[in-house]
Design an enzyme around this catalytic site. Structure first.
Site, short mmCIF file in Angstrom:
data_model
loop_
_atom_site.label_atom_id
_atom_site.label_comp_id
_atom_site.label_asym_id
_atom_site.label_seq_id
_atom_site.Cartn_x
_atom_site.Cartn_y
_atom_site.Cartn_z
CG HIS A 13 -2.11 -0.78 1.18
ND1 HIS A 13 -2.07 -2.15 1.33
CD2 HIS A 13 -3.41 -0.44 0.98
CE1 HIS A 13 -3.30 -2.63 1.23
NE2 HIS A 13 -4.13 -1.62 1.01
CG ASN B 106 4.22 -4.29 2.78
OD1 ASN B 106 3.79 -3.17 3.05
ND2 ASN B 106 3.42 -5.30 2.49
#
Length: 273
Positions: free
Chosen positions: A124, A155
């Site tokens: 994201h 991440n």
């Protein structure tokens, strides 16, 4: 040449009762209404960069954030959002329902299948935890236009640590303005993933954060490489000017020029802690 978090070697690179109240915060739009929307809401949408030149760009405005989509890489050029203290502390459930973005033309509607077996996370740009204040905003942040191929260690590690820090800063400052996106190394052929769509794997990622708390205005940038190694925030931190130099982008253009020049030229991680 691999991207490093040290600014000295980074020069090898290329180069945004609560849900009802926030429902009109940002509405879906296109490139054509970019300038108009930038001047009519959210204090001139302080998180927005300048329009890009010589780079494929489709401006898409979702409920909680704005993004610039690049059809060559099938990644965002940047994603920008405002995060308030109340939004940063909102509770909600993560849905994990990754979907193609309906605002993008069919040939570029990346799907989660394109990531299957790639070895990369669906990383994201706007974190799901920043969008808990609205069910619609939460759902839209799982559109694949908000996603980039990201090393799992980054991440789940250093990038997640920075995301948590940004929520803490929003609570401390009252609100912050954030813009982030992928970095690409111009010095080598870039790998791609994807079964039905070719998605470029970024060399690294940038993030810039702005606070306009009166009398305490400040900004800071961060550069992370897209690989598995420890990347402390202290090493990743840099000035917004440096991130602009690496990306060729112009951030926080709706901030008054004199203030923008001052806060983008220097940084101190200590004043954010």
């Amino acid at each position: 040449m691999l991207l490093t978090v040290a600014v000295a070697t980074a020069s090898a690179l290329f180069f945004h009762p609560m849900e009802e109240a926030m429902a009109e915060k940002q509405t879906a739009g296109t490139t054509e209404d970019y300038a108009e929307n930038a001047s009519t809401s959210n204090q001139r949408l302080m998180e927005l960069p300048a329009r890009l030149k010589g780079v494929p760009e489709q401006i898409i405005r979702h409920t909680g954030f704005t993004l610039s989509f690049n059809r060559e890489h099938n990644n965002p050029n940047w994603v920008a959002w405002e995060l308030t203290a109340s939004e940063a502390s909102a509770a909600g459930r993560r849905e994990d329902n990754f979907l193609p973005d309906p605002e993008v033309a069919a040939p570029h509607q990346v799907t989660t299948t394109d990531y299957k077996g790639s070895g990369y996370d669906r990383g994201h740009m706007v974190p799901a935890a920043d969008m808990h204040w609205s069910g619609k905003a939460q759902a839209e942040c799982f559109y694949m236009t908000n996603i980039c191929p990201q090393d799992h260690s980054l991440n789940a590690g250093s990038w997640a640590t920075l995301e948590k820090a940004c929520r803490r800063w929003a609570q401390q400052e009252g609100r912050v303005y954030i813009v982030c996106g992928p970095l690409y190394d111009r010095g080598r052929k870039l790998p791609t993933i994807g079964r039905d769509h070719r998605v470029t794997v970024p060399t690294g990622f940038f993030k810039c954060v702005l606070s306009l708390q009166q009398g305490k205005e400040k900004a800071i940038g961060f550069i992370y490489s897209n690989r598995s190694h420890k990347q402390p925030m202290t090493q990743a931190a840099t000035s917004v000017d440096e991130v602009e130099r690496l990306t060729g982008m112009d951030f926080f253009v709706n901030v008054p020029d004199q203030l923008e020049r001052r806060i983008e030229a220097s940084y101190s991680l200590k004043v954010w802690r």
